[in-house]
Design an enzyme around this catalytic site. Structure first.
Site, PDB file in Angstrom:
ATOM      1  N   VAL A 278       0.840  -1.200   0.000  1.00 17.25           N
ATOM      2  CA  VAL A 278       0.000   0.000   0.000  1.00 17.25           C
ATOM      3  C   VAL A 278       0.883   1.261   0.000  1.00 17.25           C
ATOM      4  CG1 VAL A 278      -1.646   1.362   1.353  1.00 17.25           C
ATOM      5  CG2 VAL A 278      -1.944  -1.100   1.126  1.00 17.25           C
ATOM      6  N   ALA A 279       1.927   1.232   0.826  1.00 13.18           N
ATOM      7  CA  ALA A 279       2.774   2.417   0.947  1.00 13.18           C
ATOM      8  C   ALA A 279       3.582   2.648  -0.321  1.00 13.18           C
ATOM      9  CB  ALA A 279       3.709   2.263   2.136  1.00 13.18           C
ATOM     10  N   ILE A 281       2.937   2.006  -3.421  1.00 11.37           N
ATOM     11  CA  ILE A 281       2.232   2.484  -4.610  1.00 11.37           C
ATOM     12  C   ILE A 281       1.796   3.922  -4.377  1.00 11.37           C
ATOM     13  CG2 ILE A 281       0.217   2.153  -6.071  1.00 11.37           C
ATOM     14  CD1 ILE A 281       0.388  -0.814  -5.216  1.00 11.37           C
ATOM     15  N   GLU A 283      -0.481   6.000  -4.694  1.00 12.66           N
ATOM     16  CA  GLU A 283      -1.859   6.063  -5.187  1.00 12.66           C
ATOM     17  C   GLU A 283      -2.397   7.500  -5.212  1.00 12.66           C
ATOM     18  OE1 GLU A 283      -0.984   4.450  -2.427  1.00 12.66           O
ATOM     19  OE2 GLU A 283      -1.702   5.869  -0.940  1.00 12.66           O
ATOM     20  N   ASP A 325       0.137  35.300 -35.142  1.00  6.46           N
ATOM     21  CA  ASP A 325      -0.436  36.300 -36.038  1.00  6.46           C
ATOM     22  C   ASP A 325       0.234  37.619 -35.741  1.00  6.46           C
ATOM     23  OD1 ASP A 325      -2.323  34.928 -37.388  1.00  6.46           O
ATOM     24  OD2 ASP A 325      -3.925  35.313 -35.953  1.00  6.46           O
ATOM     25  N   ASP A 602      -7.530  33.365 -35.195  1.00  9.27           N
ATOM     26  CA  ASP A 602      -8.755  34.028 -34.729  1.00  9.27           C
ATOM     27  C   ASP A 602      -9.948  33.786 -35.638  1.00  9.27           C
ATOM     28  OD1 ASP A 602      -7.732  35.504 -36.784  1.00  9.27           O
ATOM     29  OD2 ASP A 602      -7.292  37.285 -35.594  1.00  9.27           O
ATOM     30  N   ASP A 606      -9.265  29.470 -39.407  1.00  6.51           N
ATOM     31  CA  ASP A 606      -8.052  29.111 -38.667  1.00  6.51           C
ATOM     32  C   ASP A 606      -8.214  27.807 -37.891  1.00  6.51           C
ATOM     33  OD1 ASP A 606      -6.479  31.183 -39.476  1.00  6.51           O
ATOM     34  OD2 ASP A 606      -7.085  32.514 -37.841  1.00  6.51           O
ATOM     35  N   ASN A 696       3.497   6.684   5.409  1.00  3.65           N
ATOM     36  CA  ASN A 696       2.951   6.913   4.078  1.00  3.65           C
ATOM     37  C   ASN A 696       1.941   8.059   4.113  1.00  3.65           C
ATOM     38  OD1 ASN A 696       2.641   6.153   1.345  1.00  3.65           O
ATOM     39  ND2 ASN A 696       0.669   5.236   1.877  1.00  3.65           N
ATOM     40  N   ASP A 700       3.151  11.215   2.006  1.00  2.00           N
ATOM     41  CA  ASP A 700       2.578  11.178   0.655  1.00  2.00           C
ATOM     42  C   ASP A 700       1.556  12.275   0.416  1.00  2.00           C
ATOM     43  OD1 ASP A 700       4.084   9.075  -0.009  1.00  2.00           O
ATOM     44  OD2 ASP A 700       2.458   7.813  -0.748  1.00  2.00           O
TER      45      ASP A 700
HETATM   46  P1  ATP Z   1      -2.797  38.782 -39.263  1.00  2.00           P
HETATM   47  O1  ATP Z   1      -2.965  37.536 -40.097  1.00  2.00           O
HETATM   48  O2  ATP Z   1      -1.459  38.954 -38.685  1.00  2.00           O
HETATM   49  O3  ATP Z   1      -3.912  39.058 -38.314  1.00  2.00           O
HETATM   50  P2  ATP Z   1      -3.891  40.629 -41.090  1.00  2.00           P
HETATM   51  O4  ATP Z   1      -4.902  41.206 -40.175  1.00  2.00           O
HETATM   52  O5  ATP Z   1      -3.186  41.568 -42.009  1.00  2.00           O
HETATM   53  O6  ATP Z   1      -2.763  39.931 -40.357  1.00  2.00           O
HETATM   54  P3  ATP Z   1      -5.986  39.507 -42.569  1.00  2.00           P
HETATM   55  O7  ATP Z   1      -6.978  40.054 -41.626  1.00  2.00           O
HETATM   56  O8  ATP Z   1      -6.165  38.164 -43.133  1.00  2.00           O
HETATM   57  O9  ATP Z   1      -4.578  39.494 -41.936  1.00  2.00           O
HETATM   58  O10 ATP Z   1      -5.836  40.563 -43.733  1.00  2.00           O
HETATM   59  C1  ATP Z   1      -5.119  40.270 -44.892  1.00  2.00           C
HETATM   60  C2  ATP Z   1      -5.101  41.465 -45.822  1.00  2.00           C
HETATM   61  O11 ATP Z   1      -6.416  41.740 -46.261  1.00  2.00           O
HETATM   62  C3  ATP Z   1      -4.620  42.748 -45.159  1.00  2.00           C
HETATM   63  O12 ATP Z   1      -3.251  42.908 -45.247  1.00  2.00           O
HETATM   64  C4  ATP Z   1      -5.348  43.811 -45.949  1.00  2.00           C
HETATM   65  O13 ATP Z   1      -4.622  44.123 -47.113  1.00  2.00           O
HETATM   66  C5  ATP Z   1      -6.626  43.130 -46.331  1.00  2.00           C
HETATM   67  N1  ATP Z   1      -7.706  43.505 -45.421  1.00  2.00           N
HETATM   68  C6  ATP Z   1      -7.711  43.413 -44.075  1.00  2.00           C
HETATM   69  N2  ATP Z   1      -8.865  43.805 -43.550  1.00  2.00           N
HETATM   70  C7  ATP Z   1      -9.644  44.160 -44.600  1.00  2.00           C
HETATM   71  C8  ATP Z   1     -10.972  44.636 -44.722  1.00  2.00           C
HETATM   72  N3  ATP Z   1     -11.742  44.826 -43.659  1.00  2.00           N
HETATM   73  N4  ATP Z   1     -11.436  44.890 -45.960  1.00  2.00           N
HETATM   74  C9  ATP Z   1     -10.665  44.685 -47.036  1.00  2.00           C
HETATM   75  N5  ATP Z   1      -9.424  44.234 -46.983  1.00  2.00           N
HETATM   76  C10 ATP Z   1      -8.893  43.962 -45.790  1.00  2.00           C
END
Ligand code: ATP
Length: 876
Positions: A278-279, A281, A283, A325, A602, A606, A696, A700
């Site tokens: 017992v001791a 292991i 647990e 990002d 985000d 993704d 134990n 323990d």
């Molecule tokens: P990360 O991936 O680091 O967040 P990010 O914000 O630049 O970077 P996205 O949001 O995918 O990445 O944007 C990619 C590209 O799209 C930007 O560099 C910009 O040129 C264009 N973009 C971003 N937001 C808009 C928008 N609201 N309308 C039109 N074009 C946009």
């Protein structure tokens, strides 16, 4: 059936106002009436089941059997102590488990999604449990649908309903459609259902059902309980536990058999063997690990990282690459347009020339093809878009007024694959297409000469080199518009209007975090949708990259084969203009190279890369529910520095768990060695069954947990990342366990024979007549062994605090829990030995001052030994 009614009927039936939503008072009333918008909890385990689960093990049954046998043959005190130890152990186990369980529940609460609703005419974000029937909810891409909803407004709205129907292809939804007859869920096109996922577009709807009344609620009971996830270490420990268990039982059986053939008392030998098993292991280990993990997770929350999946805590400690990002994570995501390029003029935003009439279309387009809300009181929406509306405002154009004059009749929302956004507006009988997006996406769609293209590209490069984010703006007029027009129709032969360059300053704290990562052997990689030059300029500023060759674009990734990417990926620090699919490729390539990857994300798209990464990290503020759902941890402040803090915490947690494990194993080994050697040599048993059980109990529990709570090691980020495959016995830890097990065992045996020698009056320890020892001398010597073994173990816990640093460097008083545990342990031992009632029950002898000095000195040997060997290591 809500889907057969028109929207007006629905709002009347549910007594709500589609413009202003419910009032807060009404919402509160409804919440009290119908209850929270959640599924009724599964039945929790009762204390009794928890209690029984602790007892439900073969060894405990054997121990209970042993107690019964002891009582039967009249050894009442043994029987009572055994039962008491079982009880105490069980209670501690129950407390530990329910604490761990509670901590995990708290965590679950923190990660439930939020919903955007209209209340009292305001748009507010509330926890989705607070949504009630009649609420007007607003849904954008990437959000979980918080309740069952009758849609009243839809714009290209698509929902992925696999959680309900099993169908993973997104379904188009349409608020204007009304069913004429009863239809299955999958065909109710004007409805969106709780826990399904909006994958595209946006919508507004009225909540018709919540909680258990929703479609998913009705089947929630069938879904069953979620499996508890175990961390790799917990799995390894379960394996180890099995091996140790079998080992302990084998050793105990051997000890029993040796004793039996030596002609010792069978009952005594039986009790000793069972107690030893017992001791030996550990647990309590799984519960200790869970508690340490759960408490670590609490600390992570304080540092803004919410762990969704427990195994991630451990993996975090082994991370060797962080793919982050750019926007919002490495930078502040506070965009401000500083430069514009319009009508061939490159101007700064404070130029008085901005207000010229010929620039008006440029500013109108940037404000119209835009979903941000920008008034005196309120700024909300995507920071890029807010910056554009703000720039238009500076030039004298107000979005609110423009929106009224140029009615938006169609839109293709921004998505990070296309990197652009398009809207169609109706104004005085004319139709305008407005477009904004990355220059690379827009250039192929505009009517310009090569000369103009070169000029535009030059300006864009100039802006990028200054770390500005560049967006192109274009438009065209069309004679008429109808809904059958495709994006190709709308987005061809556009007229170029100009470029905007906006700054997004790096986050202050990030530079230091990146430097810390370098120190900790962790590589930082920037992954961004932004332009390569802009990305590199920011990366350079932050210390992520030095040379431009360390950057690569998404289109370059497309040109490489998988194996070529694997080869190159280690040298790249910036991936620019990537789409979510590229992220998956990058993670795969890094993982093929045996890197442990943390990846941030985000957006809706993704999710695959977050799942693919070893640790998926989602943004709590800016992230979609989809990204959060796929991630292992969620950052509440969207900050890169928080990932690094979480890695640090992960490393500390792993170290602390390791300390507890090694402590328990070395102590248990000490106990086994003591008994095994004594029995083998034909000596009387140095400890009785209840002594073993008691030791134990005091070692323990408290000290082991206290070690798990050791304060963070300030040097933890100066070490290289741990290999995920590494065993807990790596780097000499196995040797350490063995060595201290042997040392503690030997010291106990030494205390025992010295006691025998002294109290039998034998001339030396080599001339003790083991066959003829008085009961008094034996109990006296056993008491010395008992005290030495327990106190040596308690002191030994201090050795675990650092493998390199001396106690003075670590700070003796930095782990107060441990000191208290040691103190309590010693005090209890003193109590047992010195108070007549207890020493009677435990069969102990009062020790003289000399005895105490002797056993205390012996107990200090492991610490002295450890301090000397650490000093030796430091010097040589
Ligand atoms: P990360 O991936 O680091 O967040 P990010 O914000 O630049 O970077 P996205 O949001 O995918 O990445 O944007 C990619 C590209 O799209 C930007 O560099 C910009 O040129 C264009 N973009 C971003 N937001 C808009 C928008 N609201 N309308 C039109 N074009 C946009």
């Amino acid at each position: 059936m809500w889907y057969t009614k028109d929207t007006e009927r629905v709002s009347i039936d549910l007594e709500t106002n589609t413009e202003t939503g419910l009032t807060n008072v009404e919402a509160k009333k409804r919440l009290d009436q119908v209850g929270a918008n959640e599924f009724s909890e599964h039945k929790k385990e009762s204390i009794f089941t928890l209690f029984f689960r602790q007892i439900n093990s073969l060894l405990i049954y054997i121990l209970i059997g042993a107690a019964l046998i002891s009582a039967f043959v009249g050894e009442y005190s043994d029987a009572i102590i055994i039962v008491l130890v079982i009880l105490l152990n069980t209670i501690i186990g129950v407390i530990q488990e329910s604490k761990a369980e509670k901590a995990l529940e708290e965590l679950k609460k923190m990660t439930t999604p939020k919903a955007i609703v209209k209340r009292d005419g305001m748009t507010v974000e509330i926890p989705s449990e607070h949504v009630v029937p009649g609420d007007i909810v607003i849904i954008d891409a990437g959000r979980f649908i918080p309740a069952d909803i009758r849609l009243i407004e839809t714009a290209n709205f698509q929902v992925e309903e696999s959680s309900l129907t099993g169908e993973s292809v997104p379904i188009d939804k349409n608020a204007d459609w009304v069913a004429a007859e009863e239809l299955p869920i999958a065909d109710q096109r004007n409805m969106a259902f709780m826990s399904t996922l909006s994958s595209y577009g946006r919508a507004i709807g009225i909540v018709v059902n919540t909680g258990m009344q929703t479609e998913i609620g009705k089947i929630a009971n069938l879904l069953g309980k979620q499996e508890k996830e175990q961390t790799p270490l917990q799995k390894k420990l379960a394996e180890l536990g099995k091996i140790l268990g079998i080992g302990a039982v084998i050793v105990s059986v051997i000890i029993f058999l040796i004793g039996y053939f030596q002609g010792r008392d069978v009952l005594d030998m039986f009790l000793i063997s069972v107690s030893l098993a017992v001791a030996a292991i550990p647990e309590g280990l799984p519960a200790i690990v869970t508690i340490v993990l759960a408490l670590g997770v609490q600390r992570m929350i304080e540092r803004q990282a919410v762990v969704r999946k427990l195994p991630a805590v451990e993996t975090l400690g082994a991370v060797s690459v962080i793919c982050s990002d750019k926007t919002g994570t490495l930078t502040q995501n506070k965009m401000t347009v500083t430069k514009v390029y319009v009508n061939g003029n490159y101007l700064s935003m404070n130029s008085p020339l901005l207000k010229q009439r010929e620039y008006s279309r440029f500013f109108e387009a940037m404000a119209l093809c835009n979903d941000a809300v920008f008034t005196e009181e309120e700024h909300s929406g995507d920071p890029t878009e807010i910056a554009l509306v703000a720039a238009a405002h500076v030039a004298g154009f107000e979005k609110q007024i423009l929106d009224k004059n140029y009615e938006r009749i169609f839109e293709i929302a921004f998505d990070s694959d296309r990197k652009m956004m398009t809207t169609v507006h109706h104004h005085g009988g004319r139709y305008f297409v407005m477009v904004k997006g990355a220059l690379e996406s827009i250039l192929p769609k505009i009517r310009v000469t090569t000369l103009e293209v070169d000029k535009i590209k030059n300006v864009a490069n100039e802006m990028s080199a200054e770390a500005l984010r560049v967006l192109a703006i274009a438009y065209k007029e069309i004679p008429t518009f109808d809904n059958s027009m495709t994006s190709e129709d709308l987005e061809k032969e556009l007229i170029f209007l100009g470029l905007t360059g906006m700054i997004d300053p790096p986050r202050e704290e990030v530079k230091a975090s990146i430097a810390q990562c370098k120190q900790a052997g962790i590589q930082t990689i920037m992954i961004t949708g932004d332009n390569q030059k802009t990305a590199f300029a920011i990366a350079k500023d932050l210390g992520i990259a030095n040379e431009e060759i360390e950057s690569m674009s998404g289109s370059e990734i497309d040109r490489l084969s998988e194996s070529e990417l694997c080869e190159k990926v280690n040298k790249i620090r910036v991936f620019a203009r990537v789409s979510p699919e590229h992220k998956v490729k990058i993670v795969k390539a890094l993982k093929t190279n045996e890197r442990i990857v943390a990846m941030t994300g985000d957006g809706v798209n993704d999710a695959p890369s977050l799942k693919q990464a070893d640790v998926g990290v989602a943004m709590g503020k800016g992230g979609t529910d989809v990204a959060k759902g796929a991630a292992d941890i969620v950052l509440t402040d969207d900050n890169f520095a928080t990932i690094v803090a979480a890695v640090e915490e992960g490393r500390n947690i792993y170290q602390n768990i390791k300390k507890s494990i090694l402590f328990l194993l070395s102590c248990n080994l000490g106990e086994i060695i003591t008994l095994f050697i004594a029995i083998l040599l034909g000596w009387p048993a140095p400890l009785s069954a209840i002594h073993i059980l008691w030791i134990n109990l005091i070692t323990d529990t408290l000290p082991a947990i206290s070690l798990g709570l050791d304060p963070d090691d300030p040097d933890v980020m100066d070490q290289q990342p741990r290999s995920i495959k590494e065993s807990i016995f790596a780097h000499g830890s196995g040797m350490f366990t063995l060595l201290y097990g042997l040392l503690i065992g030997s010291l106990t045996l030494f205390a025992f024979v010295t006691g025998l020698n002294y109290y039998t009056g034998a001339p030396s320890i080599f001339s003790i007549d083991f066959s003829n020892i008085s009961k008094d001398a034996l109990v006296h010597a056993q008491t010395m062994a008992f005290v030495t073994l327990s106190i040596a173990q308690l002191f030994h816990s201090l050795n675990l605090r650092s493998t390199k640093k001396s106690l003075r460097e670590v700070g003796l008083f930095t782990n107060k829990f441990l000191l208290v545990s040691i103190f309590v342990g010693i005090a209890l031992q003193a109590l047992l030995v010195n108070v007549p009632v207890f020493n009677d029950i435990f069969d102990l002898h009062i020790l003289s001052l000399k005895d105490w000095l002797f056993v205390l000195t012996l107990s200090l040997v492991p610490i002295i030994f450890s301090e000397l060997s650490k000093a030796w290591k430091r010097i040589f």
